[in-house]
Design an enzyme around this catalytic site. Structure first.
Site, PDB file in Angstrom:
ATOM      1  N   SER A  35     -40.272  -4.391   6.436  1.00  0.00           N
ATOM      2  CA  SER A  35     -39.569  -3.579   7.422  1.00  0.00           C
ATOM      3  C   SER A  35     -38.290  -4.283   7.863  1.00  0.00           C
ATOM      4  O   SER A  35     -37.396  -3.667   8.412  1.00  0.00           O
ATOM      5  CB  SER A  35     -40.451  -3.339   8.642  1.00  0.00           C
ATOM      6  OG  SER A  35     -40.553  -4.516   9.404  1.00  0.00           O
ATOM      7  N   ASN A  78     -47.601  -8.773   7.740  1.00  0.00           N
ATOM      8  CA  ASN A  78     -46.463  -8.822   8.660  1.00  0.00           C
ATOM      9  C   ASN A  78     -46.338  -7.597   9.552  1.00  0.00           C
ATOM     10  O   ASN A  78     -46.310  -7.702  10.761  1.00  0.00           O
ATOM     11  CB  ASN A  78     -45.157  -8.943   7.866  1.00  0.00           C
ATOM     12  CG  ASN A  78     -45.021 -10.283   7.210  1.00  0.00           C
ATOM     13  OD1 ASN A  78     -45.072 -11.299   7.884  1.00  0.00           O
ATOM     14  ND2 ASN A  78     -44.891 -10.289   5.910  1.00  0.00           N
ATOM     15  N   ASP A  79     -46.230  -6.444   8.935  1.00  0.00           N
ATOM     16  CA  ASP A  79     -45.846  -5.256   9.684  1.00  0.00           C
ATOM     17  C   ASP A  79     -47.018  -4.433  10.194  1.00  0.00           C
ATOM     18  O   ASP A  79     -46.868  -3.696  11.156  1.00  0.00           O
ATOM     19  CB  ASP A  79     -44.973  -4.362   8.800  1.00  0.00           C
ATOM     20  CG  ASP A  79     -43.676  -5.043   8.416  1.00  0.00           C
ATOM     21  OD1 ASP A  79     -43.142  -5.778   9.276  1.00  0.00           O
ATOM     22  OD2 ASP A  79     -43.211  -4.848   7.288  1.00  0.00           O
ATOM     23  N   VAL A  80     -48.190  -4.578   9.546  1.00  0.00           N
ATOM     24  CA  VAL A  80     -49.275  -3.639   9.842  1.00  0.00           C
ATOM     25  C   VAL A  80     -49.910  -3.874  11.207  1.00  0.00           C
ATOM     26  O   VAL A  80     -50.777  -3.123  11.625  1.00  0.00           O
ATOM     27  CB  VAL A  80     -50.373  -3.664   8.745  1.00  0.00           C
ATOM     28  CG1 VAL A  80     -49.815  -3.172   7.428  1.00  0.00           C
ATOM     29  CG2 VAL A  80     -50.986  -5.046   8.614  1.00  0.00           C
TER      30      VAL A  80
END
Lengths: 113, 473
Positions: free
Chosen positions: B437, B397-399
């Site tokens: 996040s 998701n966030d990387v």
């Protein structure tokens, strides 16, 4: 005091060596590295041995038993699981048949192995 | 120093050298295994030297040695069985458990040393201070690591657990531990104060880790690894054993460096994680926004993905925690193998903190027989994305959130994979839920992105089956 000073010196210098050695390890190997350093703190089993040799009371024996059991789980388990992980990294053939994308050097470089 | 003690000291130095050489060899995949064996060799000689020294120097009673042998046999059996049977996806929990036992053992060694001195001569400060520090650090590590392992395993809720006044209880616990520690040091022969130190520290360990979100647990595991090292070094000071001091300091430094690197890759400060900062529990609160987003989402089927992949030249796979959670490492490797057999170039782009532990993806992919050369780290991967036809994101998701390049949001400044540089993007995840996040990823609704909603394991198997239709086997 003399013993304390030399122990402190050893401690600080070991910290610096640790920083120097670990800083160079790529993130790829961080999990096995954490597990491997985890096994190294299993050296506390040497502390359990020293405890066993001087224990002279029931409480001392119980603490020896606890220290030995916990430390042995740490040191044996730590090394075995690290080896299991690293064996996966080393068992492969050196290079795959497919060449890297857009890498003209790959064509003329010889396989070092 | 007697000649005998000198010889033992030299053996400890040799063991320490083997530890350092072993860790040093762990920087390359090809030598890492040998490095671990060399480190194990150092361990064998350090322990053997200690046994010989203890037998000759102090002797002790047979009950003490029997307690040692029984305890060690039980512990070794537990450790070896767990190490041999653990699933590769569960490694973070196991590392956490080994931290717990290491810290517990160090605390027990220090406690035993204190007990020994309550009957006879008063402890001097050079022993009592390390003993108290060891009991504090060792106990915090013991209970804290068990809680962290429980969170990673899912036995304890991964969401932060807090209750009114938790901070106050925390401060009281550490205050009581330190005050009792000072009394234990000053009075020197009263075991009661050390028991108070032990209990308060155990309580503090639990309270320290409970409020930390599951996604931050790996940072805590790494931090507790450093703590265990320090506890072992303190035990070395207490019983004047240099092998413990050196090895403990090495691990303390290693754990600290790793913790800082991980925190940096997650764009968090270690302090913020320990105090419970942003993102802890936000993931549910931002769910309503997803409804609007869904209108812009271009949804794909396994068939659509298969066509895209089959007609690509360069494919980049971006594995994330979803892949580890679904244990889909074998499925992803099978898909990659199939594509490569068809002449398509496939590589893996691995973010430093993808998964639940840095480097966990590499271990999982290695388990599925993916050659090390195909796993690209952040910088190499970002070069390759410019030339990539399809980026297949699995459960991350966030990387790769492009918002990290803009200021003013929770991921600002975080190093990311440039997935948005690929010509097209396929994101395989179960739903539109954001990652830890707590913010959505604009790439989800980008025109060049297709979303394939499925469990990683099932989704990859479906894609593989569909690719087989387009690619003659």
């Amino acid at each position: 005091m003399e013993a304390l000073y030399s122990n402190l010196a050893i401690f600080v210098l070991s910290l610096l060596v640790g920083v120097e050695v670990i800083g160079k390890i790529p993130s790829t190997l961080h999990t096995p590295m954490m597990s491997g350093s985890n096994a190294i703190h299993g050296v506390v089993i040497a502390g359990a041995v020293a405890t066993a040799s001087v224990a002279n009371s029931p409480l001392g024996y119980v603490l020896t038993f606890i220290a030995a059991a916990l430390a042995a789980a740490n040191v044996f388990g730590g090394y075995v699981v690290t080896d299991r992980m690293l064996q996966m990294f080393t068992r492969h053939a050196p290079a795959p048949a497919v060449t890297a994308p857009a890498a003209p050097v790959a064509a003329n470089s010889k396989d070092p192995s | 120093m007697t000649l005998f003690a000198f010889v033992i000291g030299v053996i400890y130095l040799a063991a320490a050298t083997l530890f350092v050489v072993g860790l040093h060899l762990m920087r390359l995949p090809s030598t890492a295994r040998r490095g671990n064996l060399i480190s194990a060799g150092g361990m064998v000689i350090a322990v053997a030297a200690t046994i010989v020294f203890s037998l000759i120097n102090s002797g002790g009673s047979w009950i003490g040695w029997l307690a040692l042998v029984l305890g060690a046999a039980g512990g070794a059996a537990f450790g070896i069985i767990r190490a041999r049977t653990v699933k590769m996806t569960d490694i973070p929990q196991l590392v956490s458990i080994f931290n717990a036992v290491g810290g517990g053992a160090a605390a027990a060694v220090a406690f035993a040393d204190f007990v020994l001195h309550t009957s006879g001569a008063r402890l001097d400060l050079t022993s009592s201070i390390p003993i108290v520090l060891d009991v504090v650090i060792g106990s915090v590590t013991f209970s804290g690591s068990l809680i962290a392992a429980g969170k990673l395993q899912g036995i304890i809720s991964g969401s932060p657990i807090t209750f009114p006044g938790a901070r106050i209880v925390n401060v009281v616990a550490i205050g009581v531990a330190l005050a009792a520690g000072v009394f234990a040091i000053v009075i020197g022969d009263n075991i009661l104060f050390l028991v108070v130190v032990l209990v308060a520290s155990l309580l503090f360990g639990v309270l320290m880790v409970l409020p930390i979100g599951g996604a931050d647990a790996p940072v805590i595991v790494s931090l507790l690894n450093a703590f265990t090292g320090l506890a072992v070094a303190m035990a070395g000071f207490a019983i004047n054993n240099q092998a413990l001091i050196i090895a403990g300091a090495l691990v303390g430094a290693a754990g600290t460096i790793l913790t800082l690197q991980m925190a940096k890759a997650m764009n968090r400060s270690v302090l913020a994680i320990v105090l419970g900062g942003f993102g802890t529990g936000d993931s549910t609160s931002s769910a309503p926004a997803d409804a609007q987003d869904l209108a812009d989402v271009h949804e794909l089927t396994a068939d659509d993905v298969a066509v895209q992949l089959a007609y690509a030249q360069h494919v980049m796979i971006v594995p994330g925690y979803g892949l580890a959670a679904a244990q889909a490492q074998h499925e992803v490797a099978e898909l990659a193998k199939l594509l490569m057999a068809h002449g398509i170039d496939v590589k893996y782009a691995i973010h430093p903190v993808a998964g639940r532990m840095p480097g966990q993806m590499n271990v999982l992919l290695a388990e599925a027989n993916v050659p090390y050369e195909q796993m690209l780290q952040l910088d190499a991967a970002n070069v390759a994305f410019d030339n990539c036809d399809v980026a297949l994101v699995v459960g991350a998701n966030d990387v790769y959130n492009p918002d990290a390049r803009k200021p003013g949001n929770p991921v600002s400044g975080m190093p990311i994979l440039d997935v948005d540089h690929a010509k097209s993007v396929v994101i395989l995840k179960r739903s539109m839920r954001p990652g830890y996040s707590g913010i959505s990823n604009p790439l989800f609704t980008d025109p060049k992105t297709g979303m394939f909603f499925a469990d990683a394991k099932k989704g990859l198997a479906d894609i593989t089956a569909a690719v087989k239709e387009y690619v003659p086997a």
